[in-house]
Design a protein around this motif. Sequence first.
Motif, PDB file in Angstrom:
ATOM      1  N   GLU A  45     -21.811  14.204 -49.642  1.00  0.00           N
ATOM      2  CA  GLU A  45     -21.165  15.366 -49.034  1.00  0.00           C
ATOM      3  C   GLU A  45     -21.414  15.326 -47.520  1.00  0.00           C
ATOM      4  O   GLU A  45     -22.554  15.138 -47.086  1.00  0.00           O
ATOM      5  N   LEU A  46     -20.362  15.517 -46.772  1.00  0.00           N
ATOM      6  CA  LEU A  46     -20.512  15.512 -45.325  1.00  0.00           C
ATOM      7  C   LEU A  46     -20.997  16.881 -44.858  1.00  0.00           C
ATOM      8  O   LEU A  46     -20.386  17.893 -45.195  1.00  0.00           O
ATOM      9  N   LEU A  47     -22.096  16.913 -44.128  1.00  0.00           N
ATOM     10  CA  LEU A  47     -22.612  18.188 -43.620  1.00  0.00           C
ATOM     11  C   LEU A  47     -22.596  18.157 -42.098  1.00  0.00           C
ATOM     12  O   LEU A  47     -22.885  17.130 -41.486  1.00  0.00           O
ATOM     13  N   PRO A  86     -29.827  17.479 -37.000  1.00  0.00           N
ATOM     14  CA  PRO A  86     -29.617  17.405 -35.550  1.00  0.00           C
ATOM     15  C   PRO A  86     -28.248  16.827 -35.191  1.00  0.00           C
ATOM     16  O   PRO A  86     -27.850  16.843 -34.031  1.00  0.00           O
ATOM     17  N   GLU A  87     -27.550  16.264 -36.160  1.00  0.00           N
ATOM     18  CA  GLU A  87     -26.181  15.781 -35.942  1.00  0.00           C
ATOM     19  C   GLU A  87     -25.478  15.820 -37.306  1.00  0.00           C
ATOM     20  O   GLU A  87     -26.126  16.072 -38.322  1.00  0.00           O
ATOM     21  N   ASP A  88     -24.191  15.564 -37.333  1.00  0.00           N
ATOM     22  CA  ASP A  88     -23.486  15.514 -38.621  1.00  0.00           C
ATOM     23  C   ASP A  88     -24.094  14.395 -39.460  1.00  0.00           C
ATOM     24  O   ASP A  88     -24.405  13.322 -38.936  1.00  0.00           O
ATOM     25  N   MET A  89     -24.236  14.643 -40.720  1.00  0.00           N
ATOM     26  CA  MET A  89     -24.820  13.614 -41.588  1.00  0.00           C
ATOM     27  C   MET A  89     -24.151  13.640 -42.955  1.00  0.00           C
ATOM     28  O   MET A  89     -23.582  14.654 -43.363  1.00  0.00           O
ATOM     29  N   LEU A  90     -24.299  12.498 -43.645  1.00  0.00           N
ATOM     30  CA  LEU A  90     -23.807  12.428 -45.019  1.00  0.00           C
ATOM     31  C   LEU A  90     -24.988  12.733 -45.945  1.00  0.00           C
ATOM     32  O   LEU A  90     -25.997  12.021 -45.926  1.00  0.00           O
ATOM     33  N   PHE A  91     -24.847  13.800 -46.700  1.00  0.00           N
ATOM     34  CA  PHE A  91     -25.910  14.204 -47.630  1.00  0.00           C
ATOM     35  C   PHE A  91     -25.680  13.475 -48.953  1.00  0.00           C
ATOM     36  O   PHE A  91     -24.648  13.656 -49.596  1.00  0.00           O
ATOM     37  N   VAL A  92     -26.639  12.625 -49.311  1.00  0.00           N
ATOM     38  CA  VAL A  92     -26.489  11.818 -50.528  1.00  0.00           C
ATOM     39  C   VAL A  92     -27.546  12.230 -51.536  1.00  0.00           C
ATOM     40  O   VAL A  92     -28.729  12.357 -51.191  1.00  0.00           O
ATOM     41  N   ARG A  93     -27.105  12.469 -52.773  1.00  0.00           N
ATOM     42  CA  ARG A  93     -28.073  12.714 -53.842  1.00  0.00           C
ATOM     43  C   ARG A  93     -27.947  11.616 -54.888  1.00  0.00           C
ATOM     44  O   ARG A  93     -26.858  11.368 -55.398  1.00  0.00           O
ATOM     45  N   PHE A  94     -29.067  10.966 -55.173  1.00  0.00           N
ATOM     46  CA  PHE A  94     -29.109   9.993 -56.270  1.00  0.00           C
ATOM     47  C   PHE A  94     -29.388  10.791 -57.526  1.00  0.00           C
ATOM     48  O   PHE A  94     -30.452  11.406 -57.651  1.00  0.00           O
ATOM     49  N   LYS A 123     -24.827  10.013 -38.694  1.00  0.00           N
ATOM     50  CA  LYS A 123     -23.415   9.838 -38.340  1.00  0.00           C
ATOM     51  C   LYS A 123     -23.148   8.402 -37.857  1.00  0.00           C
ATOM     52  O   LYS A 123     -23.905   7.863 -37.044  1.00  0.00           O
ATOM     53  N   GLY A 124     -22.108   7.807 -38.395  1.00  0.00           N
ATOM     54  CA  GLY A 124     -21.709   6.475 -37.947  1.00  0.00           C
ATOM     55  C   GLY A 124     -22.531   5.340 -38.544  1.00  0.00           C
ATOM     56  O   GLY A 124     -22.367   4.187 -38.146  1.00  0.00           O
TER      57      GLY A 124
END
Length: 663
Positions: A586-588, A569-577, A608-609
């Motif tokens: 990765e920024l999506l 629903p907004e820009d997010m940082l996709f994190v994989r452990f 975001k933020g």
Amino acid sequence: MIRKYRYGEPFETEAVTMEIGEEQGVPAYGEIDRADGFSFSYRMEPEDIVYGLGEANRGLNKRGFCYVSDCTDIPDHTEDQQSLYGAHNFIVISGRQCFGLFFDYPARMVFDIGYTDMERLTVSCERAELDLYVIEGKNAYDIVKQFRRLIGRSYIPPRFAFGFGQSRWGYKTMEDFRRVAEGYRKNGLPIDMLYMDIDYMQDYKDFTVQEENFPDFPAFVQEMREQGIRLIPIIDAGVKVEAGYSVYEEGVRQGYFCKREDGSDFVAAVWPGDTHFPDVLNREARQWFGDQYRFLTEQGIEGFWNDMNEPAIFYSSEGMEELKTVLRGYMEDTKEIPLWDLGAMVEGRANNPEDYKRFYHRVDGKRIRHDQVHNLYGYYMTRAADEAFRRIDPDRRFLLFSRSSYIGMHRYGGIWTGDNRSWWSHLLLNLKMLPSLNMCGFLYVGADLGGFGSDATRDLVLRWLALGVFTPLMRNHAALGTREQEAYQFGDTGDFRSILETRYRLLPYLYSEYMKAALQDDLYFKPLAFVYPEDGFAAGVEDQLMLGDEIMIAPVYMQNAGGRYVYLPEDMLFVRFQKDGRLSQELLTRGHHYVEVALNEVPLFIRKGRCIPLVKAARCVEELDTEHMECIGFPGASYTLYEDDGLHRDYENPKNYRSLTIQ
Ligand code: GLC
């Protein structure tokens, strides 16, 4: 704005803790009919979403099915099941009109949410003896928060309870437990708890320990503690009928068990054979039953799981007599008994509604037939334990969760969602149920990871643990006779290690968000629509959840899928452990994406933020180094961490909060 309407003379369930005056007149929404029992009916708009019902089958949006609040021992959570173990009568209708309804009624209640007529919501019960709370607010989220204030603060477990736990029905001896502990420790797999199922008891008698298998139980509890592991025994509702067994004899002598109409103690067969049910609705009996937990707390035990407390009945003495009579009839009249009839007859004895009319509680001098308060039993059994813990050590937190529950029990303990199966569909059911449970006050929740019944597969256990990383109760549990599913049973333990370690790396964050949710009567898991109310697409997303204020989770729940579609629903940082502690970030951008997630990875999305703290994994919660934290997320973001000693009740101390900033 909360309004309370009283019908008849309801039983005081103590689900609600806030004083609310009674309203005269009729609720502003829907119609009430009291011609035949009680029913509330409302015409839904096509776009209305119905949230709530806590531990219930199907989706986050409850529309399109008929649910029955009737606490049941139900091992088959197939799509057609109307009742599970809990009864959580709170719903929110969210659309052009937005309001919440809590039906405080402790017996069987039917929620027909667009089943008979797709457009109609009908809530009905047999007797017009209930309190109805109608809640108005800005939106569904606001209504839920008001409801949570109405019912009081959720249970707060000790911090170690946020570690990982292993359970299996069938661990019997000290050797069995040592083997499991070793399987974890030798493979460098973090663990905090080993659960003791009914086999630790002597002949399934509550508050006993099998002496041959545990010759010095306190020393064994201590031995495990030294390895950073706590033993968490099960307690069942039924007390075995057996001459010479002190709990039984004392209960009979004091009249603390549920009685039949003729005053004799009601007999139900459960695991130990014949049992009596402690009358936990009766204050004195509740205190007496709660005090029995001392037998184990005095030996060093710090947590329990309460089971079979719907209460489950395999058969009653009366039921067995009836069955025998029918069978005798067959023998006399015909030569053969049709097998299908026989199967149904025998099965129908278990958890039979007729049995729940055969025993009584005594509350404040009044006799109450069990079926009229059926949904309160697990709640009051768990309350018995919590009240006892507060007498035993008022400032200390104990781990406690139950199988059966009613709203109100959320103040005394958590719940696990009962006997699921090693099915992919149950992984998804687990995910969808989480926010609904939170709405009803149950924050400390989790399912049997890997599945209880049926044989698990390696990939299912990995994917399910990757969801379990985020559930406050993270426990792998399996039934007797099923394939062994401990994290070291499937070869390459490294894959399991990185998933379990992710839990521990995130633990300070998860604990902090849990505590904030509990202390502010808020949700730990939220539907996307609660955070992005203006986003029309988010309203329909059921397989992604918001967790706390910083992250979104989107577990993979399909076999052989190398990833999944997600909606941001907004820009997010996709994190994989990833394996061996590596992190991929990765920024999506806002919108739809397909993300790849390997079997040994845990995915999450940072809003975001925002940022979240991470620590290094350790073998157990107590050994986490929280002095050295790293933050991941968006540059310049900061996070307020809640932290306390994890064992006492010093929640309101401002020193428990500190601010962390991303470097
Ligand atoms: C019930 C519980 C399950 C437990 C079993 C034996 O089925 O739900 O968790 O393992 O009883 O005690």
